[in-house]
Design a protein around this motif. Structure first.
Motif, short mmCIF file in Angstrom:
data_model
loop_
_atom_site.label_atom_id
_atom_site.label_comp_id
_atom_site.label_asym_id
_atom_site.label_seq_id
_atom_site.Cartn_x
_atom_site.Cartn_y
_atom_site.Cartn_z
N GLY A 43 38.50 36.43 66.34
CA GLY A 43 39.34 37.59 65.73
C GLY A 43 39.74 39.41 67.21
N THR A 83 37.96 36.24 59.19
CA THR A 83 39.21 36.69 59.46
C THR A 83 39.56 38.00 59.75
OG1 THR A 83 40.04 34.82 58.65
CG2 THR A 83 41.61 36.32 58.96
N ALA A 121 42.46 31.93 56.77
CA ALA A 121 44.21 33.23 58.36
C ALA A 121 44.64 34.22 57.46
CB ALA A 121 44.43 31.82 58.57
#
Length: 540
Positions: A43, A83, A121
């Motif tokens: 990420g 995420t 996500a």
């Protein structure tokens, strides 16, 4: 998943390394980022500069941009996916498939009471998307809301948010390493056509008009070696070399039909006369009989032979061998060691009788029957023979008196070969330029154009050779190269160059005995042997 400023993407590959890819929908054109492994998930932190990754141990690591080193974050395990949310909170999926958050990199993971997903996500509206245990998609509007099934969403294994990383790659026209991302859109890290000798990669414009050397071949490739003495060594020595070569990933070995002296280059070579020692057309089969056993042996090691059926340097006693053709067409003066005939050794290539006699020699070799392989003629043993070559470095030092000589030989020889995969090769020229004359690329009967080069500055001719091969649909091979010093460095540099463009390569030469200050190297030479094995893996 991270999007770069040039609209390409950074993805985690199946090998857990990072790759830059032109699109997120295809792996075509993806390039590995050096030193980027190994991570399961990535990420981008809200500073838009720092990559966050999940290591194979389940702990978090950060990386300064694409090219920094991964830095371990203590007390950050254990998760399988992360995420980075738009507010900077890190959402992690534990091995128990439950969700956890940490407010900062150094805070503790906090269970948020959510289960059970493999991957998450964040969508543009701030909601969370997850992959359930049934490999279908679910959403939750907030971290504390319930999961809601998304109809018709199976089957998936992972989802990812897209973080945007402004491209801060390698500056234009500066040195780079293959796989690096360049700063400007439309620039790539490539080898310039004028940098083949130095092997210096730089960030250059791509596309039409680029001076990047990017042409590649679709013909088969392999890693091979020359082994001049192997055909005349005791069987135990042959087995030792073949086993070592097999372990190093070598699949083709080039040999010669020629005279050998006893103990040549300090080997245990037993010695043998040439096929036509003194009289043209009068054959001494000792050399062929010796090769019969090697032909029967090589399939056990998944190795094939390229057989050079004569050596140009025997035409004028260059290396101490004056065979029947030397005696007739060179008329060697033993006191001066020079040819006395008009035209010297060059007359061998222009005299019609010489050419017919030589074609007879080639036909004799191809029709020789091997009693160790069901009495089959050599031309019918494709499991042992990769290619036949007429002569090593034909017309060397003679200014190419007959540029069509190779094609004429190939056209005649082709009539004797069945369509069993055995190729017809040139045997190379003395120089790079001699090796890639147009006559050979334009010859329908020639399959394999061999390049011999011992001049480091001549590698700049490789783009021309590749272009010619692509245009003519021919296979080329860098069949001889080497230096008596820095053998490992030379093998590494030329093998890498060849692999980059799908060109087979074969250094000169492997022996049972190393020769310091000369070209020979053996399996006990760790540095050069390691280079041989390292680069052979990519010659596929």
């Amino acid at each position: 998943m991270i999007q770069l400023g040039d609209n390409s993407f950074v993805l985690v590959g199946q090998d857990n390394l990072l790759y830059t890819c032109p699109t997120a929908a295809s792996t075509i054109g993806c390039l590995q980022i050096k030193g980027s492994g190994s991570v399961k998930s990535i990420g981008l932190l809200t500073d838009k500069k720092t990559l966050l990754g999940v290591g194979m141990d389940g702990y978090l690591y950060t990386r300064a941009g694409l090219y920094g080193n991964w830095q371990f974050i203590p007390n950050s395990g254990t998760v399988i996916d992360i995420t980075v949310l738009s507010n900077g909170v890190i959402l992690g999926t534990g091995p128990d498939l439950k969700l956890y958050t940490r407010q900062t990199l150094t805070s503790n993971w906090v269970f948020i009471g959510a289960c059970c997903v493999y991957s998450t996500a964040q969508l543009d509206d701030g909601s969370i998307l997850g992959v359930g245990q049934d490999n279908k998609l679910y959403t939750r509007q907030t971290l504390t809301a319930d999961w809601v099934f998304v109809p018709d969403s199976g089957t998936v294994v992972s989802v990812a948010s897209v973080g945007y990383l402004p491209t801060t790659g390698i500056p234009d026209y500066t040195s780079c390493t293959k796989g690096d991302v360049c700063q400007s859109s439309g620039f790539v890290c490539c080898l310039g056509k004028l940098d083949l000798e130095s092997q210096k990669y730089t960030c250059r414009p791509s596309g039409a008009g680029s001076d990047c050397f990017t042409a590649t071949l679709s013909t088969p490739t392999f890693a091979g070696v020359n082994s001049y003495f192997i055909a005349n060594l005791p069987v135990s020595n042959q087995q030792y070399l073949l086993s070592s070569l097999q372990q190093a990933g070598i699949t083709v070995v080039r040999i010669f039909i020629t005279q050998f002296g006893v103990n040549g280059k300090n080997t245990l070579a037993t010695g043998q006369p040439d096929l036509e020692p003194t009289t043209i057309g009068v054959y001494n089969d000792t050399v062929l009989t010796n090769l019969d056993s090697l032909l029967a042996l090589v399939p056990q090691y998944n190795i094939k032979l390229i057989i050079a059926m004569h050596d140009r340097w025997n035409l004028d006693n260059t290396w101490g061998t004056c065979d029947a053709y030397c005696l007739k067409y060179c008329k060697l003066d033993p006191t001066t060691n020079k040819c006395t005939s008009q035209g010297g050794a060059g007359s061998f290539y222009t005299d019609p009788t010489a050419q017919q006699s030589f074609d007879n020699r080639l036909a004799y070799i191809l029709s020789h029957k091997n009693p160790r392989m069901n009495n089959r003629a050599w031309k019918d043993i494709p499991e042992s023979i990769y290619a036949f070559e007429f002569q090593n470095e034909a017309q060397g030092s003679l200014n190419l008196p007959n540029p069509d000589w190779w094609c004429t030989r190939a056209t005649n020889l082709k009539k004797l070969l069945s369509n069993n995969g055995i190729k017809i090769g040139t045997g190379g020229g003395q120089t790079f330029a001699d090796s890639i004359i147009d006559n050979n690329f334009n010859c329908p009967a020639l399959d394999l154009i061999a390049i011999h080069n011992y001049d480091p500055s001549a590698w700049s001719l490789l783009p021309s050779a590749v272009d010619k091969a692509i245009a003519a649909g021919k296979m080329i091979v860098i069949e001889e190269f080497g230096l008596p010093s820095d053998k490992a460095g030379t093998v590494a540099a030329i093998a890498q160059l060849a692999n980059d463009h799908r060109v087979p390569w074969m250094p000169w030469e492997v022996s049972t005995v190393s020769q310091p200050g000369d070209f020979e190297f053996s399996p006990v030479d760790g540095d050069v042997w390691n280079a041989l094995a390292k680069y052979s893996k990519f010659a596929v």
